[in-house]
Every structure is written in structure tokens, then in C-alpha cells.
Design an enzyme around this catalytic site. Sequence first.
Site, PDB file in Angstrom:
ATOM      1  N   GLU A 168      71.848  47.405 124.375  1.00  0.00           N
ATOM      2  CA  GLU A 168      73.043  47.254 123.534  1.00  0.00           C
ATOM      3  C   GLU A 168      74.034  48.403 123.713  1.00  0.00           C
ATOM      4  O   GLU A 168      74.451  49.032 122.741  1.00  0.00           O
ATOM      5  CB  GLU A 168      72.627  47.084 122.062  1.00  0.00           C
ATOM      6  N   ASN A 209      69.816  45.280 128.553  1.00  0.00           N
ATOM      7  CA  ASN A 209      69.623  44.186 127.600  1.00  0.00           C
ATOM      8  C   ASN A 209      70.729  44.230 126.553  1.00  0.00           C
ATOM      9  O   ASN A 209      71.128  45.312 126.109  1.00  0.00           O
ATOM     10  CB  ASN A 209      68.244  44.402 126.937  1.00  0.00           C
ATOM     11  N   HIS A 245      70.389  35.673 120.573  1.00  0.00           N
ATOM     12  CA  HIS A 245      70.268  35.427 119.126  1.00  0.00           C
ATOM     13  C   HIS A 245      71.429  34.509 118.762  1.00  0.00           C
ATOM     14  O   HIS A 245      72.548  34.965 118.546  1.00  0.00           O
ATOM     15  CB  HIS A 245      70.370  36.734 118.350  1.00  0.00           C
ATOM     16  N   GLU A 274      65.333  37.560 123.792  1.00  0.00           N
ATOM     17  CA  GLU A 274      65.080  37.605 122.341  1.00  0.00           C
ATOM     18  C   GLU A 274      65.526  36.307 121.672  1.00  0.00           C
ATOM     19  O   GLU A 274      66.137  36.313 120.603  1.00  0.00           O
ATOM     20  CB  GLU A 274      65.811  38.804 121.717  1.00  0.00           C
ATOM     21  N   ASP A 276      66.349  33.348 119.544  1.00  0.00           N
ATOM     22  CA  ASP A 276      66.156  32.619 118.282  1.00  0.00           C
ATOM     23  C   ASP A 276      67.472  31.946 117.925  1.00  0.00           C
ATOM     24  O   ASP A 276      68.525  32.358 118.374  1.00  0.00           O
ATOM     25  CB  ASP A 276      65.596  33.485 117.141  1.00  0.00           C
TER      26      ASP A 276
END
Length: 665
Positions: A168, A209, A245, A274, A276
Site C-alpha cells: 500500500e 501489494n 477488497h 486479499e 472479499d
Amino acid sequence: MTHRSVPVARSRRLAPVAVAALLAAFVVPVLAAEPANAATPLRTLAAAKNKFIGFAAATGPLANESAYRTIAQTEFSQITPENAMKWDSTEPSDNQYNFSGADQIVTFAAANNQVVHGHTLVWHSQTPSWVQSLSASAMRTAMNDHIATVVGHFASNPVVQSWDVVNEVFDENGGYRSSFWYNTLGSGFIADAFRAARAADADAKLCINDYNVEGINAKSTAMYNLVNTLKGQGVPIDCVGLQTHLSTQYGFPGDMQQNIARFAALGVTVRITELDIRIPTPRTAAKDATQAQYYTNVVNACLAVSACTGITIWGFTDKYSWVPDTFPSEGAALIYDENYQVKPSYTAVNTALGGSPNNDTTAPSAPSNLAASGTTSTSTTLSWTASTDNVGVTGYDILRAPGTSGGTFAVVGSSTTTSFTNTGLTAATSYRYQVRAKDAAGNTSAVSNTVTVTTSGGTGDTTAPSAPSNLAASGTTASGTSLSWTGSTDNVGVTGYDILRAPGTSGGTFAVVGTSTTTSYADSGLSAATSYRYQVRAKDAAGNVSAVSNTVTVTTLSGGGTGGCSVTATVQTSWGNGYVMDPVTVKNTGTSSITGWTVTFTLPAGHTISGSWNGTVTVSGQNVTVKPVGWNSTVAPGASVAFGFQVSRPNGDTSTASGFACTTP
Ligand code: G2I
């Protein structure tokens, strides 16, 4: 030991299983060959596509819950520690290392023939404060020591194959995030971190990432440019992680596959790290279906590009997910529910990976303990104990028959939870109810026990509903406002609400200006720059009226002025055959609020839009029209909103879009 030895070791271990399966096919009678649970595990399906399928592991349930462990080992081939390898877990104080949680996960993975992705070495979050306040040279030393020790701890373990080295590092506009790392060390910390990780493990795959980089946008383009630059400088970077996400309320990034492909063209692999997909809670069948489609889209985007090595789901059960802690009215983002039952999103992932879970012919168990409560003259509330099913219960049918015996049971409603309120009943009348469960493949369970309900007399009720509470106003314009409140309760049921209004901030009289059968109401036709007070009260079927709610005072926006807008477009970044314009700022230059705006501009010949965000774009020839996406439609006087877009153009052409103009409706 090198990481390359792992696939060999794994295929050796799998061989006997494959032989056993083959033998079983010969000795089991043909009719029984297909097991009752037709859902092939995700890891088996993913392996056949040459992808990993993983989950983020939480150390607590991995140690303590057998249901969690069973799914973890059956369905997944890869694990990312959700928190256990972060700096605050591994080095809480300077040079005091703790690998208990990390080792627990790596040991579990080794026992289950799974690989581990290390997460994460250098991040602005979950890094102890002692690191954040160091001088530049001390911070550089701390970073290098941390990477050397943490990566070094696992370097000889073939289970740990890859690392998120930096996490990030970009802001949403594609600039570097103003973190303590960047503010103290400049952007050079990124290349330094990758070099330190390579020095500690020559074989591990090293990744960058980030989130909101799934589609082509300013942030993913910044990441693309950085990876390109680092590769050019010989910095050891092997992979890009798209966190993914997603939320169903923001739309699916339709250019995800294209984005993965452009990173692949740089010579790095891509991981979905990641995944979701959150929905506004509570779940409904419709929201589940939308979410399932998003999961399908993500799996398909990864399957379509060979450089996409696999997908890690950020957890797997809604019982443990970061989402509700961060977004209080959203959640249910994963593929198993809180009770470890598969959801339509599981079926979607399984199907997209080539499985056929819907070939299932096993019916769910019958619901039990059906009971009725809160029965009034017109309604009753049913609740029951959930059914279980091999591929997951998707909902329940509610059946009703007239009287206390005889007649026929017919479906009167459905529910995705374990309760249902049946309304519109006749006073002083008996009914019988049953429920039955359904699964994703359309199998229906036996019916539950029968419960008999007799509605109350329906006359003589003198109990008033409770007063509505939490009355609040929102979305106030020059001529209207939206009210909402918390519903009242009543012994025979609330039938509706009166909305009362008084002029000014005090005095005057409250009069009914409307009614609502929900807990919201939009009032319109108001005067600009004027105050009003509102109250609501509830009514029941017998005509009893509640006390009034709290009073809310609303002042409308100044109107009568001119609405108008201006537009300013900025080229944020450009390269040989493309550029990003962001922000394109729309400003309300008038004196009253505007609802809706239209920006037009012209693309030079040969230019095409390859991505956009925060605007609804239509293209006709070289003429482009952009309108709001919804949330950025209303702009107060003097305020601004912005959108952005990316353009592909012929190589060597340095011209950009021009002729920007803004109009209001
Ligand atoms: O925020 C979602 C993810 C975004 N990308 C990087 C990921 O590392 C991040 O994961 C989340 C974890 O899922 C959460 O579990 O990162 C959070 C921290 O920023 C994690 O939350 C933390 C809580 O903030 C702590 O209070 C708690 O002690 O989890 C810790 C362990 O349960």
C-alpha cells in the site's frame, strides 16, 4: 533447500492419492460412483487450472475450531497469515522477534501440503511506534534488519514461497502515500526493501501489494509505472498483488482482466491477494446473487491470464472478517456464512474453477423447532432451527394451510434467514404453518414440524404504539428534505406513520403533511433558505396513535440563485501511447446547489478511452460526454467533485483531450 523442490515433492505426495482414486473407480459399483457431496474441493479444481486457491488465516480459530481447520485443509492449497507475519507481531520491540503465530500457520500449511505467502514486510499500518519515529539512517537499518531476520527465519523452509515486500505505497491519485516510510526515506525505501528481501532469500517470489488497483485507474497505472521502472533498474521484483477488497455498491472493475494482462506484459506474475466482496448487510438472496457474480468475474479474470498465479480469499467464513469492523453496515463478504455453511459465492467460485457443485442431489435436512410468536390480529412471526446441507442452504419456503386441520399447505413466502413474519391475516382465525429448506441445486428438504396459530380478536385494542425515535433529516436541498426514524412497536402491529411539520425554529403549530408506511418520508415543495420542524407519530390497525417522536429542525439551502458549473482537466501522467487525466474537477460556480452535471470534451483522432472512474462516460465518435456516477451528482455552491479517465493514443502522439465544457440541467 530451494523453493523449486516443492512442486516435485508435492506431485510425489499426490501420486498415491490419484492411484487410490483410480482403483476406487474400479471396485465401487457404477451407480454409487458419484459421492453424495458433488462439490469437488476448490484446491483440486484450482490445481487442474494450474492456479493456487488460498485463504487468509487467523491464528485463533486455526488453533481452536475444528470446523475452521477442516475447511482450511480441505478446500485450500495456499495460506496467507492475516496478521501473524506483520511487523507488530514479529518484532514488537527493537530486535525482539516473535514467530509463534507465524510458525503455527507455517506448520499447519506444511502438514496439509499447502504453501504460504508472507504478509507483509514494509507497511505503514501495524508497525510499532518505535519504528515510526526513527531518524532516516536508523529507520533504514531497522527496515533492513527486520527484512533480513523475518525472511531469513523462513528462507530454508520450502513452504514459504513468496512475500509482500511493500504494501500500500500509493495514494488513490497515484502519488506516493505520505507514510512515515516515504516521509523519512523517500521513495527509495521501496527498491531497498526488495533488495534486502532478495539478499535474505534467493528463491522467494517478491511482490508489491495494494488495494483499488484491480481495474485500470490512476493508482494501478502508478503501480504499473513503478514496476516498469524497478524492472528497468534491475530491482528484484517478481509479482504484483491486487488485494481485491470489492463492494457490490461500487460496481465491478470490468477491465480487471485487461489490467492483469498489462502487468503480465511487464514480466511479473499477478496474484489476487486479499479477495472479499462485501454487501450491505443483512444478506438477501438478491445481494448474494450479485456477490456470487462478482466472485465469478474475479476467478474468470485470473483464469484468463496465465501469469495470474492464483487467488487468496481474505478469510473464508463471515464469522471472522475485518469488514464489519471497518464498514459497520457492510459485511457477509466471504464464501462461507458464520456457521461454516457454503454460500452462493462458494458455489460461484467452485463453478468458475470448473466444478459442478449443482449436480448435487442431496436435499437439506428438515428445519426443526418451528414456533410462532408475536401473534396479533393480523400477523404472526415464525422462527425455526436452520437446516444443514452439503452444498449450502440458500433459503426456506414458508407453507400455510387454513384452519386447525384439513385443507392444503401452499407456499405463502420465502426467507433467507431463520424467521419470517406473515402479515395480512384475518382476526380470530386459525392457520397452520410449516417450513422447508432449499439448496443451490434446487433440492428441497422434508417439511418441519407443524405449528398452529390463532390470531387475536382484532377489536377492543386500546394500546397505542411506542413513539418513533431517532428522527433525523438528510439530503436537504433548496426545496426538500428526507426524514428517517426508528420504527415503533405495537401489540397488534404498526400500520403507518403521520408526518407533522411546524414552521420556523420555534412557535407555530404542527400539522400533518403526509403519511408513510415505511420508516422514511421525503418532503418536497419547501421554500428556499427556510426553517421547518418535523415530528412523526405511529398508528395501529385499531386507530391508536403514539406519542410524537423527537423534533428535528431543518433549514433548506438558499435557492433562487443561479446554478452553474466549470470544469478543469489535468493530465496526471502520460506515456508513449497513453495518458491519464485526473482529476477532472467539476465546480459549482453558482449560488444554489446543483443536482446533476454534464461535462463534454473532444478526443483527438485515434484516441480511445481505456478506463474511467467516478464518472459515467458515453462516447460518440470523438465526442465524449461524462455524467455523475450517483454519489457525486449533487454539488453545493462553491464545492467541487472530480472524475478521471485513461486514454490510449497512437505511439508518439503527444496531444491530449481538449474542449472541456460543463453544463447543469
Ligand atoms: O484492512 C484489510 C486488509 C487491507 N490490506 C492489508 C491487510 O493486512 C489488511 O488486513 C487487515 C486484517 O484483516 C485485520 O484483521 O488488517 C487489519 C489491520 O490493519 C487487521 O485488523 C487488526 C485490528 O486492527 C487489530 O485491532 C487486531 O488486534 O487485527 C488485529 C488482530 O485481530
